[in-house]
Design an enzyme around this catalytic site. Structure first.
Site, PDB file in Angstrom:
ATOM      1  N   ASP A  34      28.322  54.977  34.709  1.00 16.96           N
ATOM      2  CA  ASP A  34      28.806  55.775  33.574  1.00 16.96           C
ATOM      3  C   ASP A  34      27.758  56.785  33.116  1.00 16.96           C
ATOM      4  O   ASP A  34      28.099  57.818  32.577  1.00 16.96           O
ATOM      5  CB  ASP A  34      29.149  54.850  32.400  1.00 16.96           C
ATOM      6  CG  ASP A  34      30.347  53.979  32.715  1.00 16.96           C
ATOM      7  OD1 ASP A  34      31.241  54.466  33.436  1.00 16.96           O
ATOM      8  OD2 ASP A  34      30.381  52.813  32.271  1.00 16.96           O
ATOM      9  N   ASN A  48      24.357  49.358  40.354  1.00 15.66           N
ATOM     10  CA  ASN A  48      25.066  48.137  39.935  1.00 15.66           C
ATOM     11  C   ASN A  48      25.265  47.250  41.155  1.00 15.66           C
ATOM     12  O   ASN A  48      24.837  47.579  42.258  1.00 15.66           O
ATOM     13  CB  ASN A  48      26.399  48.499  39.269  1.00 15.66           C
ATOM     14  CG  ASN A  48      27.261  49.338  40.183  1.00 15.66           C
ATOM     15  OD1 ASN A  48      27.638  48.913  41.259  1.00 15.66           O
ATOM     16  ND2 ASN A  48      27.551  50.561  39.771  1.00 15.66           N
ATOM     17  N   LYS A  79      44.076  56.508  31.481  1.00 15.20           N
ATOM     18  CA  LYS A  79      43.688  57.311  32.642  1.00 15.20           C
ATOM     19  C   LYS A  79      44.897  57.765  33.456  1.00 15.20           C
ATOM     20  O   LYS A  79      44.753  58.271  34.559  1.00 15.20           O
ATOM     21  CB  LYS A  79      42.721  56.522  33.532  1.00 15.20           C
ATOM     22  CG  LYS A  79      41.607  55.861  32.723  1.00 15.20           C
ATOM     23  CD  LYS A  79      40.230  56.228  33.179  1.00 15.20           C
ATOM     24  CE  LYS A  79      39.224  55.833  32.119  1.00 15.20           C
ATOM     25  NZ  LYS A  79      37.909  55.604  32.579  1.00 15.20           N
TER      26      LYS A  79
END
Ligand SMILES: Cc1cc2nc3c(=O)[nH]c(=O)nc-3n(C[C@H](O)[C@H](O)[C@H](O)COP(=O)(O)O)c2cc1C
Length: 399
Positions: A281, A212, A343
């Site tokens: 991911d 990315n 989270k």
């Protein structure tokens, strides 16, 4: 009220850029804050603004000739180098940065940079193309790695008529950096901080990978800020072009799984964790051992989920303070708060990466710091080092 500049010896080095005129205002402001100012100019700088301006504002002689003799028997560059509590080079030309990075000392300013032990800050200003040239960026990174401080230039209309990066940072920012060096906050002494930064590389075959656009700049800025405030920093980083912050313990990783393992090993000892890395991911299920040859038709890669490191840290949390980042292109608040809850984070920095002004690869950032107790602090657009300072300042205040 006394200022942090009161009676401090500030040496200002001016090199030959159009922004040299702004340093007259800066000198005047620092004098009003109680600083003692001496100015060194390159010969080229004196073509942009006359030394008389700085002599009048500072009440001191301006220095620019290494071999000029005064009535006192001082070797000027050594005397100035020792006198300074802090050395600011502004504007710093591409030339002076290059000379400092190469250890060249062929005029009074470059010789003084080499001779001083004072904390030295560069505020570069130049045309965008010059600033972005790999050689200039390499020089900046090299100097940063040696502990020199850089104040990233701002964006806007440049004197040459171009638009882009390269304007001297605004004077409030320059003063803030100087103040920070003179009286650094040492409120993180005794803390161990774990920072993750950069992208991950998920291999497809020996020559290809999925990744990315993360540059790692935000995480490196956070690591630098924590070190400056006295923390011990473990920096787990994916591949970046940045020089590691001086004083950090560096763990280089490539894949999400490597990051997972390294982070979990370090987690137990950490008091504070900043998860700025952009972890992929998914990874490729079957990594080819040889380079994949192109075929005639389309190609399908099967991807499998990578471990969710942040989720795992949230579940294993004992007393650690966990700070996440949410780079979003839409519904920033909703997405950031959901991530904070899901989270088990203590803080989350939500930033809008849809504009290109901030976020991935940019030198600047803006965002909102949300805390577990429902508070939120908006942090406007500023360079990432400054942004890191503001986030950490808020977090420490709230803790
Ligand atoms: C009008 C003009 C403006 C300039 N502005 C800049 C500048 O903003 N930044 C820069 O790095 N160089 C700039 N330069 C080029 C430098 O002056 C040149 O590289 C010089 O050698 C720098 O010398 P010094 O670093 O010893 O001061 C400019 C030159 C001119 C003629």
């Amino acid at each position: 009220m006394t200022s942090n500049f009161e009676n401090k010896n500030i040496l200002i080095g001016i090199s030959g850029g159009i922004a040299a005129y702004k340093i007259a205002d800066l000198t005047s402001r620092l004098i009003k804050l109680g600083a003692n100012i001496k100015v060194v100019m390159t010969d080229n700088a004196t073509k942009f603004i006359h030394p008389l301006t700085f002599e009048s504002l500072s009440g001191n002689q301006v220095y620019h000739d290494t071999f000029q003799r005064t009535d006192r028997w001082d070797i000027e560059h050594i005397a100035l180098a020792k006198w300074a509590d802090l050395f600011l080079i502004a504007p710093a030309t591409a030339n002076v940065i290059g000379k400092a990075a190469g250890g060249i000392a062929d005029d009074l300013l470059s010789t003084t940079i080499l001779a001083t032990e004072a904390k030295t800050i560069f505020a570069p200003a130049m045309n965008t193309v010059m600033y972005q040239k790999p050689v200039v960026q390499d020089n900046i990174n090299k100097l940063k790695g040696m502990g020199y401080i850089f104040i990233s230039p701002g964006k806007g209309r440049l004197a040459c008529g171009d638009w882009g990066e390269g304007k001297l940072a605004d004077l409030d920012t320059v003063i803030h950096y100087m103040e920070n060096q003179l009286c650094p906050d040492r409120d993180m002494e005794g803390l161990r901080v774990l920072v993750t930064a950069g992208p991950t590389y998920e291999p497809i075959d020996p020559v290809r990978f999925i990744s990315n656009r993360s540059s790692g700049k935000m995480g490196y800025a956070i690591a630098e800020e924590c070190i400056q405030r006295g923390a011990k920093v473990d920096l787990v980083t994916g591949p970046t072009n940045l020089s590691p912050p001086a004083g950090a313990c560096i763990y280089n990783i490539k894949t999400a799984e490597e990051m997972y393992e390294t982070v979990l090993e370090l987690y137990e000892k950490a008091n504070l964790v900043f998860k700025t890395a952009a972890v992929a991911d998914y990874r490729v299920k079957e990594v080819a051992s040889n380079k994949i040859k192109k075929g005639q038709g389309p190609m399908t890669l099967e991807l499998v989920r990578n471990p969710d490191i942040l989720l795992e840290l949230g579940q294993r949390k004992v007393e650690q303070i966990l700070v996440g980042f949410a780079a979003e292109t839409e519904e920033l608040e909703e997405n950031a708060l959901t991530k904070l809850q899901d989270k088990n984070l203590d803080f989350i920095v939500g930033n809008d990466v849809s504009t290109g002004e901030s976020g991935f690869q940019s030198d600047s950032n803006q965002g909102i710091l949300y805390s577990r107790d429902g508070g939120s602090t908006h942090i406007p657009l500023m360079n990432k080092r400054e942004f890191a300072h503001r986030i950490i300042h808020e977090i420490i205040k709230q803790l």
